[in-house]
Enzyme design. Structure first.
Site, PDB file in Angstrom:
ATOM      1  N   CYS A  67       0.909  52.228  35.524  1.00  0.00           N
ATOM      2  CA  CYS A  67       2.111  52.943  35.085  1.00  0.00           C
ATOM      3  C   CYS A  67       2.191  54.347  35.686  1.00  0.00           C
ATOM      4  CB  CYS A  67       2.047  53.040  33.561  1.00  0.00           C
ATOM      5  SG  CYS A  67       3.337  54.027  32.861  1.00  0.00           S
ATOM      6  N   ARG A 104      14.376  47.297  32.501  1.00  0.00           N
ATOM      7  CA  ARG A 104      13.188  47.644  31.704  1.00  0.00           C
ATOM      8  C   ARG A 104      13.038  49.161  31.647  1.00  0.00           C
ATOM      9  NH1 ARG A 104       7.672  48.202  31.348  1.00  0.00           N
ATOM     10  NH2 ARG A 104       6.833  46.914  29.687  1.00  0.00           N
TER      11      ARG A 104
HETATM   12  P1  IMP Z   1      -2.566  48.088  31.304  1.00  0.00           P
HETATM   13  O1  IMP Z   1      -3.180  46.935  30.616  1.00  0.00           O
HETATM   14  O2  IMP Z   1      -3.254  49.372  31.025  1.00  0.00           O
HETATM   15  O3  IMP Z   1      -2.443  47.887  32.781  1.00  0.00           O
HETATM   16  O4  IMP Z   1      -1.089  48.252  30.712  1.00  0.00           O
HETATM   17  C1  IMP Z   1      -0.203  47.159  30.617  1.00  0.00           C
HETATM   18  C2  IMP Z   1       1.076  47.595  29.940  1.00  0.00           C
HETATM   19  O5  IMP Z   1       1.768  48.578  30.741  1.00  0.00           O
HETATM   20  C3  IMP Z   1       2.094  46.477  29.779  1.00  0.00           C
HETATM   21  O6  IMP Z   1       1.852  45.681  28.656  1.00  0.00           O
HETATM   22  C4  IMP Z   1       3.415  47.224  29.699  1.00  0.00           C
HETATM   23  O7  IMP Z   1       3.708  47.681  28.412  1.00  0.00           O
HETATM   24  C5  IMP Z   1       3.183  48.441  30.567  1.00  0.00           C
HETATM   25  N1  IMP Z   1       3.749  48.318  31.917  1.00  0.00           N
HETATM   26  C6  IMP Z   1       3.871  47.229  32.696  1.00  0.00           C
HETATM   27  N2  IMP Z   1       4.369  47.549  33.899  1.00  0.00           N
HETATM   28  C7  IMP Z   1       4.594  48.871  33.881  1.00  0.00           C
HETATM   29  C8  IMP Z   1       5.110  49.795  34.845  1.00  0.00           C
HETATM   30  O8  IMP Z   1       5.424  49.468  35.984  1.00  0.00           O
HETATM   31  N3  IMP Z   1       5.225  51.075  34.421  1.00  0.00           N
HETATM   32  C9  IMP Z   1       4.874  51.470  33.171  1.00  0.00           C
HETATM   33  N4  IMP Z   1       4.339  50.663  32.272  1.00  0.00           N
HETATM   34  C10 IMP Z   1       4.204  49.363  32.621  1.00  0.00           C
END
Ligand code: IMP
Length: 491
Positions: free
Chosen positions: A319, A418
């Protein structure tokens, strides 16, 4: 928890995240075997409080099936057409259920030729076919054992002369245990479900009844639970609306999936969707007490089907929202704040902490801050079950993991809403590689142990107990000390 720490973690101006806190050890008056990791989301029960993210490099049908089989839930992504979503939800709902619905049971007419029955069994790779008349009334069962010996009889014989007429069956609504008992006593492999009028309603096979997955997350019919991400935008065309209605038949829980749900357009769109559809809804993401308070007390959602809030903004490993916009509510902070609002306004709502989980030890922290379930993309993107191929970089196996706000994901056109509608230039995510980590069961087993051991050290027997354990802020020096340090090797 002391007021000093409580105020810090819940304060508006200290935005604390996983690495900033630790759980203090507590008195453990139970055995490790007594730890209960189960949790709920509305009326649904999960043996493992773990969800995989609705992302196109994380959760498609294979991940969703495996997450549900092992006691969690995989939320299918929305970076595709409604047609593809329908295909995914159908596959998940029909997987491994111990009942094959009537319409999907292979049948043949009593006057069909034996050769046709043999051909069907060979082609569908099944050992028997139900024989039904034009009204779908069961008149017999024809199995591989009923195939006549002589070629001449196979060619000319008809099914009704060779089938077994006395069909051992079960009534609709029978339990798994009832079915097992009948199958055991009759030494049969297949058990048709036949109603009082003799109509075929489904089929149970011994192989599907085997209790290989005692922890599976299932609906009350024995099918795997199915969650699907959805845009908060009500579809314009009647064709899309019809598809969405069809999708609704298979889905248990829709997850409204936007980066920041605290927006009037998303709220009104969701209200319309909730009135149009019949499944339950989780709304998100949000990051503050105020957002939760507004959604719970001021927005006009269909109350009984609004079952949960998903929280966290800017914490995801892929993100860049906070970098690009300066706004964020890291998952641990968001969890603590929204948990307070849920406690104040509607304790029945489930809180899902989403994103930012790096180590198994982050799970107990999220539950201590008030989560009921956790969600991760990062921890599952490198598994066998995630979509995409295994690649090799410098001799290391890897898989692609991309943010839904990355340039690569957004070019599909399905996911632009989104983020901020109309914004085209600003990406809010990146695409990169994560190490290949084997199957999802291995990852879940490690997470499960991290969570269970954390609960044992904290003295909490259940997720509900976990919400009461003390969490404190760690100084920067303390943070350094909690990781390996002062050693020669690299970590
Ligand atoms: P991670 O497990 O820390 O990689 O976070 C995953 C979460 O990030 C997902 O469940 C979404 O809520 C959020 N997310 C997914 N894609 C994006 C993005 O491109 N930008 C910001 N948040 C994202």
């Amino acid at each position: 928890m002391s007021d000093y720490y409580r105020k810090k973690i819940h304060s508006d101006d200290l935005i604390a995240t996983f690495d900033d806190v630790l759980i203090l050890p507590g008195f453990t008056n139970f055995s490790p075997i007594d730890v209960d990791l189960s949790s709920t989301l509305g009326k649904y029960h999960f043996k493992l409080p773990i969800l995989s993210s609705a992302m196109d490099t994380v959760t498609e049908e294979n991940m969703a099936i495996n997450m549900a089989l092992h006691g969690g839930l995989g939320v299918l992504h929305r970076n595709c057409s409604f047609e593809r979503q329908l295909e995914m939800v159908r596959i998940v709902k029909r997987a491994r259920s111990f009942v094959i619905d009537g319409e999907h049971v292979a049948t043949i007419g009593p006057n069909a030729q034996i050769s046709k029955a043999k051909f069907m069994m060979e082609n569908y790779n099944i050992s028997g076919i139900l024989v039904t008349n034009e009204e779908n009334r069961v008149c017999g069962i024809f199995t591989k054992r009923d195939i006549p010996f002589f070629e001449h009889d196979i060619k000319n014989g008809i099914v009704k002369d060779y089938m077994t007429k006395d069909v051992i069956s079960i009534k609709p609504g029978g339990t798994r245990e009832d079915a097992l008992k009948i199958l055991y006593e009759s030494r049969k492999e297949k058990l048709p479900i036949i109603d009082e009028k003799g109509m075929l309603k489904g089929l149970i096979t011994k192989k599907d009844l085997a209790p290989e997955f005692p922890f599976a997350s299932k609906d009350d019919q024995g099918h795997l639970l199915c969650g699907l991400a959805l845009s908060p935008r009500f579809p314009d065309s009647s064709q899309s609306q019809a598809l969405l209605k069809e999708i609704d038949d298979y889905v248990d829980i829709f997850f409204i999936d936007v980066a920041d749900f605290y927006k009037i357009d998303d709220i009104t769109g969701t209200i319309k969707l909730m009135k149009f559809l019949e499944s339950d809804f989780v709304l998100g993401n949000i990051g503050t007490y105020q957002a939760a308070e507004y959604l719970i007390t001021k927005a006009d959602f269909v109350e009984e089907r609004f079952i949960g809030l998903k929280v966290g903004m800017g914490s995801g490993s892929i993100c860049t929202t906070s970098l690009q916009t300066g706004v964020g509510a890291p998952t641990l902070f968001a969890t603590a704040h929204v948990a307070d609002a849920i406690k104040d306004y509607n304790p029945k709502l489930t809180l899902i902490a989403d994103g930012g989980f790096k180590n198994p030890g982050d799970l107990p922290k999220a539950f201590a801050a008030g989560a009921d379930l956790m969600m991760s993309g990062h921890l599952f993107a490198g598994t066998e079950e995630s979509p995409g191929f295994i690649d090799t970089i410098a001799g290391r196996k890897v898989k692609v993991y991309r943010g839904m706000g990355s340039k690569e994901a957004r070019t599909s056109g399905y996911i632009s809403d989104r983020y901020v509608e109309g914004s085209k230039m600003l990406t809010e995510g990146v695409s990169n590689y994560v190490p290949y980590v084997g199957d999802v069961l291995g990852v879940l087993s490690t997470l499960k142990e991290g969570l269970a051991n954390g609960m044992i050290y904290a003295g909490a027997k259940s997720i509900a107990d976990m919400k009461k354990v003390p969490l404190g802020i760690v100084s920067v020096v303390g943070q350094r000390e909690t990781a390996p340090h002062d050693l020669i090797g690299k970590f």
